[in-house]
Structure formats: C-alpha cells, structure tokens
Design a protein around this motif. Sequence first.
Motif, PDB file in Angstrom:
ATOM      1  N   GLU A 690       0.757  -1.113   0.042  1.00 37.55           N
ATOM      2  CA  GLU A 690       0.020  -0.003  -0.008  1.00 37.55           C
ATOM      3  C   GLU A 690       0.938   1.158   0.053  1.00 37.55           C
ATOM      4  OE1 GLU A 690      -2.392  -0.311   3.574  1.00 37.55           O
ATOM      5  OE2 GLU A 690      -0.623  -0.331   4.905  1.00 37.55           O
ATOM      6  N   ASP A 691       0.283   2.473   0.110  1.00 40.12           N
ATOM      7  CA  ASP A 691       0.916   3.596   0.139  1.00 40.12           C
ATOM      8  C   ASP A 691       1.954   3.525   1.263  1.00 40.12           C
ATOM      9  OD1 ASP A 691      -0.316   4.379  -2.020  1.00 40.12           O
ATOM     10  OD2 ASP A 691      -1.310   6.203  -1.215  1.00 40.12           O
ATOM     11  N   PHE A 692       3.340   3.867   1.060  1.00 37.64           N
ATOM     12  CA  PHE A 692       4.363   3.479   2.363  1.00 37.64           C
ATOM     13  C   PHE A 692       5.217   4.750   2.567  1.00 37.64           C
ATOM     14  CE2 PHE A 692       6.283   2.620  -1.687  1.00 37.64           C
ATOM     15  CZ  PHE A 692       7.635   3.435  -1.679  1.00 37.64           C
ATOM     16  N   ALA A 693       5.544   4.482   3.882  1.00 39.96           N
ATOM     17  CA  ALA A 693       6.471   5.664   4.384  1.00 39.96           C
ATOM     18  C   ALA A 693       7.603   4.573   5.013  1.00 39.96           C
ATOM     19  CB  ALA A 693       5.668   6.231   5.407  1.00 39.96           C
ATOM     20  N   ILE A 694       8.808   4.827   4.643  1.00 41.81           N
ATOM     21  CA  ILE A 694      10.072   4.186   5.101  1.00 41.81           C
ATOM     22  C   ILE A 694      11.268   4.986   5.630  1.00 41.81           C
ATOM     23  CG2 ILE A 694      12.067   2.858   4.319  1.00 41.81           C
ATOM     24  CD1 ILE A 694      10.253   1.600   2.130  1.00 41.81           C
ATOM     25  N   GLN A 695      11.445   4.862   6.882  1.00 42.94           N
ATOM     26  CA  GLN A 695      12.692   5.398   7.805  1.00 42.94           C
ATOM     27  C   GLN A 695      13.678   4.475   7.919  1.00 42.94           C
ATOM     28  OE1 GLN A 695      11.205   8.227  10.584  1.00 42.94           O
ATOM     29  NE2 GLN A 695      13.212   8.126  11.843  1.00 42.94           N
ATOM     30  N   VAL A 696      14.888   4.862   7.537  1.00 39.39           N
ATOM     31  CA  VAL A 696      16.074   4.131   8.096  1.00 39.39           C
ATOM     32  C   VAL A 696      16.991   5.144   8.596  1.00 39.39           C
ATOM     33  CG1 VAL A 696      16.844   4.109   5.691  1.00 39.39           C
ATOM     34  CG2 VAL A 696      17.514   2.534   7.284  1.00 39.39           C
ATOM     35  N   ALA A 697      17.805   4.748   9.574  1.00 42.94           N
ATOM     36  CA  ALA A 697      18.858   5.307  10.321  1.00 42.94           C
ATOM     37  C   ALA A 697      20.242   4.885   9.543  1.00 42.94           C
ATOM     38  CB  ALA A 697      18.814   5.135  11.840  1.00 42.94           C
ATOM     39  N   ILE A 698      21.351   5.786   9.111  1.00 38.88           N
ATOM     40  CA  ILE A 698      22.430   5.338   8.774  1.00 38.88           C
ATOM     41  C   ILE A 698      23.676   5.702   9.640  1.00 38.88           C
ATOM     42  CG2 ILE A 698      23.748   5.307   6.528  1.00 38.88           C
ATOM     43  CD1 ILE A 698      21.018   5.838   5.137  1.00 38.88           C
ATOM     44  N   PRO A 699      24.176   4.826   9.973  1.00 34.54           N
ATOM     45  CA  PRO A 699      25.437   5.574  10.730  1.00 34.54           C
ATOM     46  C   PRO A 699      26.443   6.382   9.922  1.00 34.54           C
ATOM     47  CG  PRO A 699      24.884   3.337  11.299  1.00 34.54           C
ATOM     48  CD  PRO A 699      24.153   3.852  10.220  1.00 34.54           C
ATOM     49  N   ALA A 700      27.078   7.063  10.309  1.00 36.67           N
ATOM     50  CA  ALA A 700      28.136   8.095   9.684  1.00 36.67           C
ATOM     51  C   ALA A 700      29.172   7.153   9.095  1.00 36.67           C
ATOM     52  CB  ALA A 700      28.690   9.125  10.428  1.00 36.67           C
ATOM     53  N   ASP A 701      29.859   6.367   9.928  1.00 39.80           N
ATOM     54  CA  ASP A 701      30.803   5.634   9.393  1.00 39.80           C
ATOM     55  C   ASP A 701      30.619   4.557   8.168  1.00 39.80           C
ATOM     56  OD1 ASP A 701      29.256   3.903  11.014  1.00 39.80           O
ATOM     57  OD2 ASP A 701      30.898   2.885  11.866  1.00 39.80           O
ATOM     58  N   VAL A 702      29.386   3.983   8.337  1.00 35.61           N
ATOM     59  CA  VAL A 702      28.821   3.317   7.204  1.00 35.61           C
ATOM     60  C   VAL A 702      28.733   4.009   5.841  1.00 35.61           C
ATOM     61  CG1 VAL A 702      26.849   1.772   6.295  1.00 35.61           C
ATOM     62  CG2 VAL A 702      27.786   1.709   8.724  1.00 35.61           C
ATOM     63  N   LEU A 703      28.318   5.350   5.970  1.00 32.23           N
ATOM     64  CA  LEU A 703      28.008   6.059   4.916  1.00 32.23           C
ATOM     65  C   LEU A 703      29.212   6.526   4.070  1.00 32.23           C
ATOM     66  CD1 LEU A 703      25.658   7.072   3.181  1.00 32.23           C
ATOM     67  CD2 LEU A 703      25.617   9.170   4.672  1.00 32.23           C
ATOM     68  N   SER A 704      30.377   6.663   5.322  1.00 29.63           N
ATOM     69  CA  SER A 704      31.645   7.166   4.692  1.00 29.63           C
ATOM     70  C   SER A 704      32.269   6.021   3.585  1.00 29.63           C
ATOM     71  CB  SER A 704      32.583   7.705   5.833  1.00 29.63           C
ATOM     72  OG  SER A 704      32.157   8.793   6.440  1.00 29.63           O
ATOM     73  N   ALA A 705      31.975   4.840   4.334  1.00 28.91           N
ATOM     74  CA  ALA A 705      32.699   3.837   3.875  1.00 28.91           C
ATOM     75  C   ALA A 705      32.079   3.615   2.362  1.00 28.91           C
ATOM     76  CB  ALA A 705      32.383   2.506   4.499  1.00 28.91           C
ATOM     77  N   ALA A 706      31.010   3.957   2.034  1.00 31.67           N
ATOM     78  CA  ALA A 706      30.297   3.855   0.785  1.00 31.67           C
ATOM     79  C   ALA A 706      30.306   5.097  -0.055  1.00 31.67           C
ATOM     80  CB  ALA A 706      28.798   3.283   0.964  1.00 31.67           C
ATOM     81  N   ASN A 707      31.355   5.864   0.312  1.00 34.20           N
ATOM     82  CA  ASN A 707      31.481   7.241  -0.346  1.00 34.20           C
ATOM     83  C   ASN A 707      30.118   8.038  -0.671  1.00 34.20           C
ATOM     84  OD1 ASN A 707      34.207   6.721  -1.244  1.00 34.20           O
ATOM     85  ND2 ASN A 707      33.613   5.394  -2.590  1.00 34.20           N
ATOM     86  N   GLY A 708      29.297   7.839   0.615  1.00 32.32           N
ATOM     87  CA  GLY A 708      28.037   8.722   0.516  1.00 32.32           C
ATOM     88  C   GLY A 708      27.006   8.277  -0.217  1.00 32.32           C
ATOM     89  N   ARG A 709      26.854   7.082  -0.753  1.00 31.68           N
ATOM     90  CA  ARG A 709      25.945   6.719  -1.664  1.00 31.68           C
ATOM     91  C   ARG A 709      25.001   5.629  -0.799  1.00 31.68           C
ATOM     92  NH1 ARG A 709      29.967   8.072  -5.151  1.00 31.68           N
ATOM     93  NH2 ARG A 709      29.423   9.017  -7.016  1.00 31.68           N
ATOM     94  N   ILE A 710      23.896   5.971  -1.220  1.00 31.73           N
ATOM     95  CA  ILE A 710      22.670   4.873  -0.770  1.00 31.73           C
ATOM     96  C   ILE A 710      22.119   4.362  -1.676  1.00 31.73           C
ATOM     97  CG2 ILE A 710      20.282   4.934   0.814  1.00 31.73           C
ATOM     98  CD1 ILE A 710      21.502   7.684   2.209  1.00 31.73           C
ATOM     99  N   THR A 711      21.804   3.068  -1.740  1.00 36.76           N
ATOM    100  CA  THR A 711      21.222   2.225  -2.858  1.00 36.76           C
ATOM    101  C   THR A 711      19.778   2.002  -2.522  1.00 36.76           C
ATOM    102  OG1 THR A 711      23.557   1.879  -3.659  1.00 36.76           O
ATOM    103  CG2 THR A 711      21.590   0.546  -4.293  1.00 36.76           C
ATOM    104  N   ILE A 712      18.849   1.947  -3.410  1.00 36.78           N
ATOM    105  CA  ILE A 712      17.393   1.477  -3.244  1.00 36.78           C
ATOM    106  C   ILE A 712      17.319   0.705  -4.269  1.00 36.78           C
ATOM    107  CG2 ILE A 712      15.052   2.262  -2.747  1.00 36.78           C
ATOM    108  CD1 ILE A 712      16.054   5.063  -2.179  1.00 36.78           C
ATOM    109  N   THR A 713      16.780  -0.567  -4.005  1.00 34.94           N
ATOM    110  CA  THR A 713      16.571  -1.531  -5.342  1.00 34.94           C
ATOM    111  C   THR A 713      14.988  -2.035  -5.048  1.00 34.94           C
ATOM    112  OG1 THR A 713      17.397  -3.226  -3.936  1.00 34.94           O
ATOM    113  CG2 THR A 713      18.982  -2.127  -5.231  1.00 34.94           C
ATOM    114  N   SER A 714      14.550  -2.586  -6.289  1.00 39.25           N
ATOM    115  CA  SER A 714      13.180  -3.017  -6.069  1.00 39.25           C
ATOM    116  C   SER A 714      13.345  -4.333  -7.209  1.00 39.25           C
ATOM    117  CB  SER A 714      12.129  -2.137  -6.683  1.00 39.25           C
ATOM    118  OG  SER A 714      11.005  -2.914  -6.759  1.00 39.25           O
ATOM    119  N   ASP A 715      12.912  -5.364  -6.688  1.00 41.56           N
ATOM    120  CA  ASP A 715      12.954  -6.658  -7.782  1.00 41.56           C
ATOM    121  C   ASP A 715      11.802  -6.709  -8.731  1.00 41.56           C
ATOM    122  OD1 ASP A 715      10.823  -7.315  -6.340  1.00 41.56           O
ATOM    123  OD2 ASP A 715      11.234  -9.366  -5.813  1.00 41.56           O
TER     124      ASP A 715
END
Length: 746
Positions: A690-715
């Motif tokens: 259904e219509d959705f609302a997603i919230q996720v916390a991202i630690p600073a060290d995890v984001l730094s290790a990924a060069n500041g990139r968040i990936t969202i995927t759908s199958d």
Amino acid sequence: MRRAAAAVAVLGALFLAAHLVWLPSTLEDVDSVNFAMGVRDFDVARHQPHPPGYPVFIALGKIGTRLAGALGAASPDVRGLAIWSAIGGALLAPLLFAFFSALDRDDGGSRAAIATVVTIASPLVWFNAARPMSDVAGLAVAFAGLAALATLLAPPSTSSSSAAAPVAGAFLVGLSIGIRSQMAFLTLPFAAFVFIASRRHRLGIVGGLAAGVAIWAIPLIVLSGGPAGYLHALRSQAGEDFTGVVMLWTNPSPRVAFTAVLHTFVRPWESPVLAGVILALAAAGSLALVARAPKVLALVALTFGPYAIFHLLFQEPLTTRYALPLMPLVAYLAASAIADANARAAAIATIALAASSLVYAIPATLAFGREPSPVFALLSEIRMLQERGAAPAVGMHRRVFTESRRARAYAGNVPGTVLPTPRDYEWLELTRAWLEGSGGETWFVADPRRTDLALVDLAHTRTRQYRWPFNAAIYLGGARPNEIDWHVIDQPGWFLEQGWALTPETAGIADRDGWGPHRRPSVGWVRRRLVESVMMIGGRQLGGDRPTKVIASLDDRPVAALDVRPGFFLDFVTLPAGSMTGDGPFAKLTVRAESQASPVPPVAVEQFNVQPSDRVVFGFDEGWHEPEYNPTTARSWRWMSERAQVRVHHAGRSVALRMNGESPLHYFDSAPVVRISVGDRVLLESRPSEDFAIQVAIPADVLSAANGRITITSDRAYVAGEREGTADRRRLALKIYSLIVEPSER
C-alpha cells in the motif's frame, strides 16, 4: 401519513438542535465574506455581496447578526448568517415531505418520508446547513413554494388546498430567488406547469410570483444606482463566472462531463460505496416509477431536470454545494426502490443509509464549527504578530492574493509591504526585495499547489500549513481560498531567478521564456559566507550523443566545470573558505552550457543546493527519472528504476533517510521486495503493498565507507511505453512522493 409527518417534524427539530451548537466562528469562502460585508454595508457594485445580490438573504443576515449580538454570541456576523442555514435545513424536512407527498398521493407518504430522511442526513445537506451561505436557506424557501403549488395538482374532488395556496406558493417561489438566484431553475418550470394546469388560479400565481420578486428586486435595483448600475455589476460577475471556472458549456469534453457527473452525484456522499448504493437504488427506483407511477416520475423530472441541466452545463462542478438541489432528487428515486420492501425492511434500510451518511457528515460538521477556516486562522496569527510590531515584506501567490483579498479587506490587511504578485513570477518579487536590501524575515503566503519556492533556500524557513481537518474537497469543494501555506523566510542562503528546472513548473516557465544554460546563463544568488561550503548541482543533458560542459560561476569566477554526457548528471563541488568574498550580501551565480557542437545541446538544471560544509546535503543520482507533478492533486513525485542511488554529503554525521511512495500494487500484481543498502550492508528490506513510508537510520561510518551513496532497489519494474502504447522506454519501479536525507536525531 400522520405518523410519518410527525416523525419528519421531530427529525427537523433534532436537526436544528444539533446544528445550533455547531455554527462556525469564521467565514470560509469568498462568497460568505461577500455576504458578511453586505450585511455591514449592502453594495452590489462593490460585491457586498456579489451579484445578483441575494437581497433577502442579506436582510435575514442583518436580523440574525443583531439577534446573535444581543444574545452575546461570539462572531455574531458569522453566526448571524449561518443560523439561517440551520433553520433552513430544519424546515427542509417537513417541506420536502409535504412536496413529495403532494406529488404522489397514492403512496401514503412512505416514499416521501424515506426521501426526506435520506436527504436531510446526506453529508452535503447536513454539512451545508452549518455554513454562512444562502444555499440551504434558499432551498428551504424554494420547497416551501413548491409544496404549496403542488397542492393544486390534486384532483378537484380531493383537493384540500385553499385559495391562498397558489398566491403563497408563487410568492415563496419568487422570494426564494432573492435568497439564492439559482432557485429560479428549480422552481419556475414547476410553477409554469402548475400555471398551465390550474386555470382557476392563474391570476393568483402570477400575482404571487410578481409580489415575491418585486419585494426584493425593486429595492435591489434602487440601492444599486438604478437599472444601469445594477446591470453593469451583473455583467461583471457574469464575465467572471464564464472565464474564471471550468464548466461543460465552455469546455465540452468527456473529461469535464465526467467530472461534472462525478462531483454532482458521487462525491457529495463522500464514500464511493455509499454513493454506489444510493445511485443503484435510485436507478431501481426510476424503473419502478416508470412501471407504476409514470406521472409522478414526469413531475419529478419537470421539477429537477431544468436545474440538473443548468448545473451540469453552466456551473463549476468542483463547487459541490451547487449540487444541493439535486440531493432530494436522488433520495426520492432511491426511496422509490426502498419503499417496495415491507415496512420493517424499508425502515431498516432507511436507518442504515442515514446512519452511514451521518458517520461522515457529523465529524466534518463538528470540525467545521470548532476550527477556524485556513484564511482566517492565518489572518488571526498575522494580526497577533502585527500587534507585536511585525512589518515584513510579504509575498503571495497570485491566486492566494486574489482569493484572499476580500477576507483581508474584511478582517484587516496584513502588516508590512505586500509585494506585487505577477502571475507565474511571484518568486521573482521575493528575489527583487532581497537584492534591494530587504533584511530580516520575509513572509510568503503560498498556494500549496505551486512549486516555484523550490527556487529559494528554505533551510531556515518556518512553515505553517493551514488545512481543514476533514475532506474539504467534498464538503467545501470550490471554496476560495482553501489550503494555504505560510512561510517565514529568514535570511535565505541562496535564491534563483530565471532559467532553472528544479520543478516541472519552473522548467516550463524557463522553456517558455527562452531561458536555460544552453540558451543563456541561468541566474541565481548565493549569500556570501566566509566558511567552506558545498554546492550540489544536477540535471539532464538532452542532446543526443554530443558532450557538453556545464560551467557554474560566482561573480563571473568559474567554480565548477562539469563534463556531462547525454542523460543525468550530479556533482558536489567544494567551495573553499573565502571563495565567496566580494561586495554586497550576495554573490551572483550563473550556470551556462558550452559545446563544440552547434547548437548547444539542451541542458536542464534540476537539482541545486549550497550549504556550509558542516551541513547535510543530498541529491538524486543514478537510477532516478525527472521530477513530475500533477496540478490537480498537487502531488509531486519521481520514478525510480530497479536500482537508484542517493548521494549524500553527510558532514561526518549520521543521517536518517525518509521516503514516501505510492502503493506498488497499482502497477504490479504482487508486492515487490524493496531494499535500502549502503555499500554491502542491507539496512532495510520491505514488501510494500500500500502507500508506504520508510525510515532508516544510517551511521556516519557506514555512509563514509560507501562514499556517501545510498542504494535503493526493487525486484519489480516495467517499461512505461509498453503499457501506455508510447515510445517511453523508461523502466519504472517505484513512484516516490518524497525523499529526504537529514541529520539523524540519535
């Protein structure tokens, strides 16, 4: 018949008692403001009230206002108008019963009683009986006249009507037009039929009608400066009515016709299920009348048909209160089907329909009486700040400026300097004021459907949204002004002028006016600062396979040169400390496109932000499509493909991603698997159905290790053109209404 009449009388009394405690304290529409101003000083030429004048309702309003004031009621000017809607709604119960009983004397009153209950309990009638408008009062007087005239249709041997009935009925018909001019289309065709059918009473009908019209028309014309003055005011209103709204007569199309039918017969019941049941019963009742009482059906069609035609062709269908005179029609046809059941089943069905209607109507009416209207809630807060010495520059969207003009005149104008409101270019008046030295806070009263404020840095803006706490599109459809946003803008870090495509609206304006980096430099301004900053810039190159360079400059000094190829681009540029020093509070920003090819391929700058480097800045990266917007629903969105990235400058801080989207089941037969990952780490997995609302916390060290990139995927994804039969080859997975990345609260 007597028991039914007594029950209807009790219903009217309960209706009145309920509504007297729900009367509103503020006006809610430009028309009700016009009525209130007319009560203060009647002047049709100045739209006090708007033509044709509604003189009888103004007279009632003057009486009601004085009575409410004498009783010590709060907001006597508002409640002095609204009380007549409540009284009219209460009287409508016995009047509808009398009218329908007179049409069908062989029924014994069962259809009339059921129709009355369903009409009175309907959400549209119940709610509008609390509004400071003339609709319900005019409808009640119209049915008083119709009920009196209908007594003349009885056979001479059974008629119980007195000689006064035709005079009184025709007089009330004429009087009702002075309360609500549209009542002419509901009453005059029936009055003409009775005139033709009743030879003995023709003189009385003509005399009564003439007296009913003369009692308000003569004073109206005299007070308007004579026939010439009144006709001038009437022509000006007619011009507005035909040019300012979408009606079927001037826009003959299937879409407008569908909208007219939808807002006339479906939306007034709020629930599509309830509307479906009512309309199905009405269809069955029509067939039953064709078989058993065709003359009654013909009289019903004669009564309501002319108004239905007028309404569907010449009135704005979004203004749902215009459908009020057709509620008794639908209710009576439905009652004709319900009455065919045995008495117990008919009673249960009637109670069920009324209760289902009131489940929607009562909460909305309670909220309407309890909460101030958006425009007057805004003006109340503004006056409070004015008393504290506030006098800022005030900008407004043109629609809000125009539609709130009467409310501001009624309640007192806003403090400070009201900026000009050129249509489509209101934000440029803000930029002009800032460039000319307007400091401190700036206010902007916005139409939420507009998106041009995306061209202003709102990072330090306080925004207050003014909304009705119920489905205003149904109960107050067409009310003006309706939803309003109030932005208190404090020292914006940047603002943009011409040539930007941050929203579909601003992209359209830039293209229409011949702006864009490939034509002439897009122009903006950045507040000078001494600290290191980060500039995010992104967009699309739309020119086939030709490479292009996009150059951003501050004060004519290049600060970024991006080599972009066809498709999307996004970059984050560090602006060293001291790079924005110079004269004046703002550095001039320009963005231009260059190419060895001629002409320069089209470039649209769709993302922009500048903030100090210790703040979070994000942008839409690979896998996202261009922003889209529906002005009808005021919804903005972006589609993402199966894999989309969000790039973040997180300033060494943990962040939270918040994303809202439409139900994927609108496009797929099963819920997709949606994952949010940072690097190799999956932070969230969801299957939205259904219509959705997603919230996720991202630690600073995890984001730094990924060069500041968040990936969202759908199958799950589909090719747009394959479903729509177009050449659109975009792969669409999720429709995202909003996505933000901000510092985590943890």
